[in-house]
Design an enzyme around this catalytic site. Sequence first.
Site, PDB file in Angstrom:
ATOM      1  N   GLU A   1      -5.632   3.950   5.543  1.00  0.00           N
ATOM      2  CA  GLU A   1      -5.326   3.867   4.118  1.00  0.00           C
ATOM      3  C   GLU A   1      -5.658   5.163   3.390  1.00  0.00           C
ATOM      4  OE1 GLU A   1      -6.108   0.723   1.500  1.00  0.00           O
ATOM      5  OE2 GLU A   1      -5.811  -0.877   2.965  1.00  0.00           O
TER       6      GLU A   1
ATOM      7  N   ARG B   1       0.813  -1.216   0.000  1.00  0.00           N
ATOM      8  CA  ARG B   1       0.000   0.000   0.000  1.00  0.00           C
ATOM      9  C   ARG B   1       0.846   1.265   0.000  1.00  0.00           C
ATOM     10  NH1 ARG B   1      -2.407  -3.763  -0.964  1.00  0.00           N
ATOM     11  NH2 ARG B   1      -4.409  -4.495  -0.161  1.00  0.00           N
TER      12      ARG B   1
ATOM     13  N   SER C   1     -11.422  -0.448   2.421  1.00  0.00           N
ATOM     14  CA  SER C   1     -10.620  -0.756   3.610  1.00  0.00           C
ATOM     15  C   SER C   1     -10.040   0.532   4.185  1.00  0.00           C
ATOM     16  CB  SER C   1      -9.487  -1.726   3.253  1.00  0.00           C
ATOM     17  OG  SER C   1     -10.020  -2.958   2.819  1.00  0.00           O
TER      18      SER C   1
END
Length: 339
Positions: free
Chosen positions: A332, A164, A237
């Site tokens: 995130e 990520r 998410s």
Amino acid sequence: MSIRENVFLGDMNTLGIGARAQYFVSVTSVEALQEALSWAAEKSIEPLILGGGSNLVFAGDYPGLVIRMAISRRCWEHVEGGEATLVLGAGENWHDVVMYAASAGYRGIENLALIPGTVGAAPVQNIGAYGAELRDTLLEVSALDRHTGNEVTLTNSLCHFSYRDSVFKQEPGRYVITHVRLRLSRSRPFSLDYRDLAEYFDGQDTRSLTPLDVANGVMAVRRRKLPDPAQLPNAGSFFKNPVIPLDRWWALQQTYPDIAGHPGDDSAKVAAAWLIDQCGWKGYRNGKVGVHNRQALVLVNHSNGNGYDVLSLADRIRDDVKARFGIALEMEPGVVGSP
């Protein structure tokens, strides 16, 4: 170039936060992007590049120029021996691209079906799901380097991908992605080891599967757990799965034998959803915002919640997880705008 003022952004972010942009423009070419950035520089205001708005939390209105990326392109290059390069404009819808490639019989991104957002946002997060990541197929990225004003090409290695993460997050604001090239194949093995996918395809002859079969399977699995942002606003998410030292993992497993995660050689990736669920947050709702009742990783906007509502809930969840497990959760989505 048509610059608009005081533009409502509630339908341009998947959390449905009703922020406003001081200035707004949609660009469909590299030249229009350069013009918009020059306009912002002349006005001494900060630009914000907006794709599908699926990975942002607006803390409040944006006091600058929001540039919505709408560069469209979708074509094949270097088609040879069962492999091909798919060239994509940054404004293309990511899920549509996945289905386009899968329908054409090309493998490599089918596990990334139904991830919301645009192509230009995909490399920033190195999007991933069900055992696959964008970096597995990304060949190169074309971008505008705001430090120099030049168009540049960044190969896979220059993107510095990790979980990520990428150079686009490590040097925020420097690069504006305009095009992406993916190298896809008609014969590469499918990635079906992820537990949910393995269970979905259990008993089937996986040798006869097509990329479209796998994409449809991924969609079915996702829909069982994840809400559609069009029906229930969310940003997917909300927290990364934390990576902890291996000795810390084994110590936690002694106390929590059912802890969910994936130990490696020297570290372990812990399932953030499991941590949040253990703290009792799954299904929580405070009237405006809450945690999805089937997936604890997903924060949802039930009833016109604002950025403060979402971020306050996120802070409470992180505090609980830290207090109980000693693990710090990292968000995130990025946070933009002024309260």
